[in-house]
Design a protein around this motif. Structure first.
Motif, PDB file in Angstrom:
ATOM      1  N   ASN A   1       0.813  -1.218   0.000  1.00 41.62           N
ATOM      2  CA  ASN A   1       0.000   0.000   0.000  1.00 41.62           C
ATOM      3  C   ASN A   1       0.845   1.265   0.000  1.00 41.62           C
ATOM      4  OD1 ASN A   1      -2.409  -1.484  -0.012  1.00 41.62           O
ATOM      5  ND2 ASN A   1      -2.322  -1.696   2.208  1.00 41.62           N
ATOM      6  N   ILE A   2       2.040   1.163  -0.580  1.00 42.20           N
ATOM      7  CA  ILE A   2       2.954   2.308  -0.647  1.00 42.20           C
ATOM      8  C   ILE A   2       3.412   2.503  -2.086  1.00 42.20           C
ATOM      9  CG2 ILE A   2       5.268   3.134  -0.031  1.00 42.20           C
ATOM     10  CD1 ILE A   2       4.914   1.842   2.672  1.00 42.20           C
ATOM     11  N   ALA A   3       3.480   3.757  -2.492  1.00 40.70           N
ATOM     12  CA  ALA A   3       4.052   4.096  -3.798  1.00 40.70           C
ATOM     13  C   ALA A   3       5.011   5.271  -3.597  1.00 40.70           C
ATOM     14  CB  ALA A   3       2.958   4.494  -4.780  1.00 40.70           C
ATOM     15  N   ILE A   4       6.138   5.210  -4.288  1.00 45.06           N
ATOM     16  CA  ILE A   4       7.076   6.324  -4.284  1.00 45.06           C
ATOM     17  C   ILE A   4       6.950   7.003  -5.641  1.00 45.06           C
ATOM     18  CG2 ILE A   4       9.494   7.016  -4.156  1.00 45.06           C
ATOM     19  CD1 ILE A   4       9.897   4.604  -2.275  1.00 45.06           C
TER      20      ILE A   4
ATOM     21  N   GLN B   1      -4.980   0.002   6.420  1.00 42.68           N
ATOM     22  CA  GLN B   1      -6.182   0.784   6.156  1.00 42.68           C
ATOM     23  C   GLN B   1      -5.979   1.944   5.194  1.00 42.68           C
ATOM     24  OE1 GLN B   1      -7.265   1.923  10.143  1.00 42.68           O
ATOM     25  NE2 GLN B   1      -8.323  -0.005  10.534  1.00 42.68           N
ATOM     26  N   TYR B   2      -4.744   2.274   4.869  1.00 42.32           N
ATOM     27  CA  TYR B   2      -4.470   3.446   4.043  1.00 42.32           C
ATOM     28  C   TYR B   2      -3.455   3.142   2.947  1.00 42.32           C
ATOM     29  CZ  TYR B   2      -6.688   6.204   7.712  1.00 42.32           C
ATOM     30  OH  TYR B   2      -7.581   6.713   8.612  1.00 42.32           O
ATOM     31  N   HIS B   3      -3.644   3.812   1.809  1.00 45.99           N
ATOM     32  CA  HIS B   3      -2.603   3.894   0.790  1.00 45.99           C
ATOM     33  C   HIS B   3      -1.742   5.085   1.164  1.00 45.99           C
ATOM     34  CE1 HIS B   3      -4.144   0.914  -1.949  1.00 45.99           C
ATOM     35  NE2 HIS B   3      -5.280   1.560  -2.137  1.00 45.99           N
ATOM     36  N   ARG B   4      -0.448   4.977   0.844  1.00 42.02           N
ATOM     37  CA  ARG B   4       0.459   6.085   1.091  1.00 42.02           C
ATOM     38  C   ARG B   4       1.317   6.308  -0.143  1.00 42.02           C
ATOM     39  NH1 ARG B   4       0.283   1.858   4.027  1.00 42.02           N
ATOM     40  NH2 ARG B   4       2.391   1.756   4.803  1.00 42.02           N
ATOM     41  N   GLN B   5       1.356   7.548  -0.590  1.00 38.73           N
ATOM     42  CA  GLN B   5       2.216   7.949  -1.696  1.00 38.73           C
ATOM     43  C   GLN B   5       3.279   8.867  -1.111  1.00 38.73           C
ATOM     44  OE1 GLN B   5      -0.854   9.873  -4.098  1.00 38.73           O
ATOM     45  NE2 GLN B   5      -0.717   8.190  -5.564  1.00 38.73           N
ATOM     46  N   TYR B   6       4.531   8.632  -1.491  1.00 35.26           N
ATOM     47  CA  TYR B   6       5.628   9.428  -0.951  1.00 35.26           C
ATOM     48  C   TYR B   6       6.472  10.022  -2.062  1.00 35.26           C
ATOM     49  CZ  TYR B   6       4.600   7.464   3.608  1.00 35.26           C
ATOM     50  OH  TYR B   6       3.970   7.132   4.787  1.00 35.26           O
ATOM     51  N   VAL B   7       7.030  11.185  -1.761  1.00 31.00           N
ATOM     52  CA  VAL B   7       8.023  11.800  -2.630  1.00 31.00           C
ATOM     53  C   VAL B   7       9.079  12.441  -1.726  1.00 31.00           C
ATOM     54  CG1 VAL B   7       6.804  14.015  -2.850  1.00 31.00           C
ATOM     55  CG2 VAL B   7       8.408  13.310  -4.627  1.00 31.00           C
ATOM     56  N   GLY B   8      10.332  12.294  -2.122  1.00 34.22           N
ATOM     57  CA  GLY B   8      11.427  12.949  -1.427  1.00 34.22           C
ATOM     58  C   GLY B   8      11.673  14.305  -2.077  1.00 34.22           C
TER      59      GLY B   8
ATOM     60  N   TYR C   1       7.567  13.811   1.908  1.00 31.31           N
ATOM     61  CA  TYR C   1       6.153  14.187   1.920  1.00 31.31           C
ATOM     62  C   TYR C   1       5.312  12.947   1.634  1.00 31.31           C
ATOM     63  CZ  TYR C   1       1.708  16.403   0.940  1.00 31.31           C
ATOM     64  OH  TYR C   1       0.383  16.758   0.980  1.00 31.31           O
ATOM     65  N   GLY C   2       4.280  12.769   2.428  1.00 35.58           N
ATOM     66  CA  GLY C   2       3.364  11.647   2.252  1.00 35.58           C
ATOM     67  C   GLY C   2       1.949  12.115   1.991  1.00 35.58           C
ATOM     68  N   ASN C   3       1.314  11.501   1.019  1.00 36.50           N
ATOM     69  CA  ASN C   3      -0.085  11.722   0.688  1.00 36.50           C
ATOM     70  C   ASN C   3      -0.818  10.457   1.128  1.00 36.50           C
ATOM     71  OD1 ASN C   3      -2.408  12.849  -0.537  1.00 36.50           O
ATOM     72  ND2 ASN C   3      -1.944  11.862  -2.495  1.00 36.50           N
ATOM     73  N   VAL C   4      -1.729  10.570   2.086  1.00 37.33           N
ATOM     74  CA  VAL C   4      -2.350   9.410   2.725  1.00 37.33           C
ATOM     75  C   VAL C   4      -3.848   9.430   2.453  1.00 37.33           C
ATOM     76  CG1 VAL C   4      -2.650   8.181   4.917  1.00 37.33           C
ATOM     77  CG2 VAL C   4      -0.569   9.526   4.519  1.00 37.33           C
ATOM     78  N   PHE C   5      -4.396   8.284   2.047  1.00 37.23           N
ATOM     79  CA  PHE C   5      -5.828   8.192   1.772  1.00 37.23           C
ATOM     80  C   PHE C   5      -6.306   6.767   2.019  1.00 37.23           C
ATOM     81  CE2 PHE C   5      -3.314   7.907  -2.062  1.00 37.23           C
ATOM     82  CZ  PHE C   5      -3.811   6.813  -2.753  1.00 37.23           C
ATOM     83  N   PRO C   6      -7.581   6.602   2.402  1.00 36.16           N
ATOM     84  CA  PRO C   6      -8.097   5.286   2.791  1.00 36.16           C
ATOM     85  C   PRO C   6      -8.114   4.289   1.631  1.00 36.16           C
ATOM     86  CG  PRO C   6      -9.671   7.033   3.335  1.00 36.16           C
ATOM     87  CD  PRO C   6      -8.579   7.652   2.536  1.00 36.16           C
TER      88      PRO C   6
ATOM     89  N   GLU D   1      -9.538   4.981  -4.104  1.00 34.24           N
ATOM     90  CA  GLU D   1      -8.951   5.140  -5.435  1.00 34.24           C
ATOM     91  C   GLU D   1      -9.582   4.209  -6.460  1.00 34.24           C
ATOM     92  OE1 GLU D   1      -7.542   1.288  -4.422  1.00 34.24           O
ATOM     93  OE2 GLU D   1      -8.036   3.014  -3.225  1.00 34.24           O
ATOM     94  N   GLU D   2     -10.483   3.334  -6.046  1.00 35.26           N
ATOM     95  CA  GLU D   2     -11.015   2.291  -6.927  1.00 35.26           C
ATOM     96  C   GLU D   2     -11.590   2.842  -8.213  1.00 35.26           C
ATOM     97  OE1 GLU D   2     -13.629  -0.501  -5.045  1.00 35.26           O
ATOM     98  OE2 GLU D   2     -12.249  -0.769  -3.376  1.00 35.26           O
ATOM     99  N   GLY D   3     -11.142   2.269  -9.320  1.00 35.82           N
ATOM    100  CA  GLY D   3     -11.650   2.609 -10.630  1.00 35.82           C
ATOM    101  C   GLY D   3     -11.180   3.948 -11.176  1.00 35.82           C
ATOM    102  N   LEU D   4     -10.364   4.673 -10.441  1.00 34.01           N
ATOM    103  CA  LEU D   4      -9.974   6.000 -10.895  1.00 34.01           C
ATOM    104  C   LEU D   4      -8.723   5.986 -11.768  1.00 34.01           C
ATOM    105  CD1 LEU D   4     -10.628   8.081  -7.664  1.00 34.01           C
ATOM    106  CD2 LEU D   4     -12.063   7.852  -9.684  1.00 34.01           C
ATOM    107  N   PHE D   5      -7.639   5.438 -11.276  1.00 34.26           N
ATOM    108  CA  PHE D   5      -6.368   5.454 -11.991  1.00 34.26           C
ATOM    109  C   PHE D   5      -5.352   4.613 -11.230  1.00 34.26           C
ATOM    110  CE2 PHE D   5      -6.274   8.779  -8.888  1.00 34.26           C
ATOM    111  CZ  PHE D   5      -4.993   8.747  -8.388  1.00 34.26           C
ATOM    112  N   ASP D   6      -4.167   4.522 -11.764  1.00 31.57           N
ATOM    113  CA  ASP D   6      -3.090   3.783 -11.111  1.00 31.57           C
ATOM    114  C   ASP D   6      -2.427   4.682 -10.069  1.00 31.57           C
ATOM    115  OD1 ASP D   6      -0.978   2.247 -10.318  1.00 31.57           O
ATOM    116  OD2 ASP D   6      -0.049   2.097 -12.286  1.00 31.57           O
ATOM    117  N   TRP D   7      -2.819   4.518  -8.827  1.00 30.24           N
ATOM    118  CA  TRP D   7      -2.292   5.368  -7.754  1.00 30.24           C
ATOM    119  C   TRP D   7      -0.806   5.133  -7.502  1.00 30.24           C
ATOM    120  CZ3 TRP D   7      -0.168   3.487  -3.261  1.00 30.24           C
ATOM    121  CH2 TRP D   7      -0.369   2.126  -2.997  1.00 30.24           C
ATOM    122  N   HIS D   8      -0.239   4.071  -8.067  1.00 30.77           N
ATOM    123  CA  HIS D   8       1.198   3.829  -7.929  1.00 30.77           C
ATOM    124  C   HIS D   8       2.020   4.807  -8.762  1.00 30.77           C
ATOM    125  CE1 HIS D   8      -0.159  -0.191  -6.590  1.00 30.77           C
ATOM    126  NE2 HIS D   8       0.846  -0.017  -5.758  1.00 30.77           N
TER     127      HIS D   8
END
Length: 152
Positions: free
Chosen positions: A26-29, A86-93, A103-108, A112-119
């Motif tokens: 549940n993490i994407a950089i 319980q959460y997806h987390r997207q990070y960028v240095g 920086y982390g962008n956190v969402f349940p 994101e279902e059906g929207l796009f590739d959150w990775h």
């Protein structure tokens, strides 16, 4: 001549395995500062460069979250004790003024279902409530420098 198509075919089969591994955590950089262009919350300023965070950097930020959220009125009642489940987390240095920030962008999960590739692309949500939030940590000092929740 026949080895090139086999190599390309092998790469196609390997790619889904890499994405599945990232999904299970549940993490994407992410590789850009577009993650800072949020709709209904403030974000820290952009930097003048990016860097790739390690799992130790991410773990350090996530260890600080329960106390940091508990100290804010906006996050009152938000339970991040099961952040990994319980959460997806997207990070960028981000590099800003010669210092490294994470920086982390956190969402349940499920938002994101059906929207796009959150990775690969930043999740931007207008409103959504405090379960959608952003957090920034100064990597050197290990201090959270920004914590902001989406509107209700």
């Amino acid at each position: 001549m026949q080895t090139l198509p086999r190599m390309v075919l092998a790469l196609v089969f390997l790619m889904p395995c890499v994405q599945a591994q990232a999904s299970s955590a549940n993490i994407a950089i992410l590789e850009g500062m577009g993650i800072l262009d949020q709709c209904s919350r403030s974000s820290p300023p952009a930097g003048n460069g990016i860097w790739t965070p390690t799992s130790a950097d991410i773990a350090a930020l996530e260890a600080l979250l329960p106390d940091a959220i508990g100290e804010t009125w906006e996050g009152h009642g938000l339970d991040v004790s099961q952040l990994q489940n319980q959460y997806h987390r997207q990070y960028v240095g981000i590099v800003r003024d010669g210092k490294r920030y994470l920086y982390g962008n956190v969402f349940p999960l499920g938002s994101e279902e059906g929207l796009f590739d959150w990775h690969r692309r930043a999740m931007i949500v207008c409103d959504g409530g405090p379960a959608h939030f952003g957090v920034e940590m100064d990597v050197e000092s290990g201090v959270i420098t920004s914590l902001s929740f989406n509107g209700r």
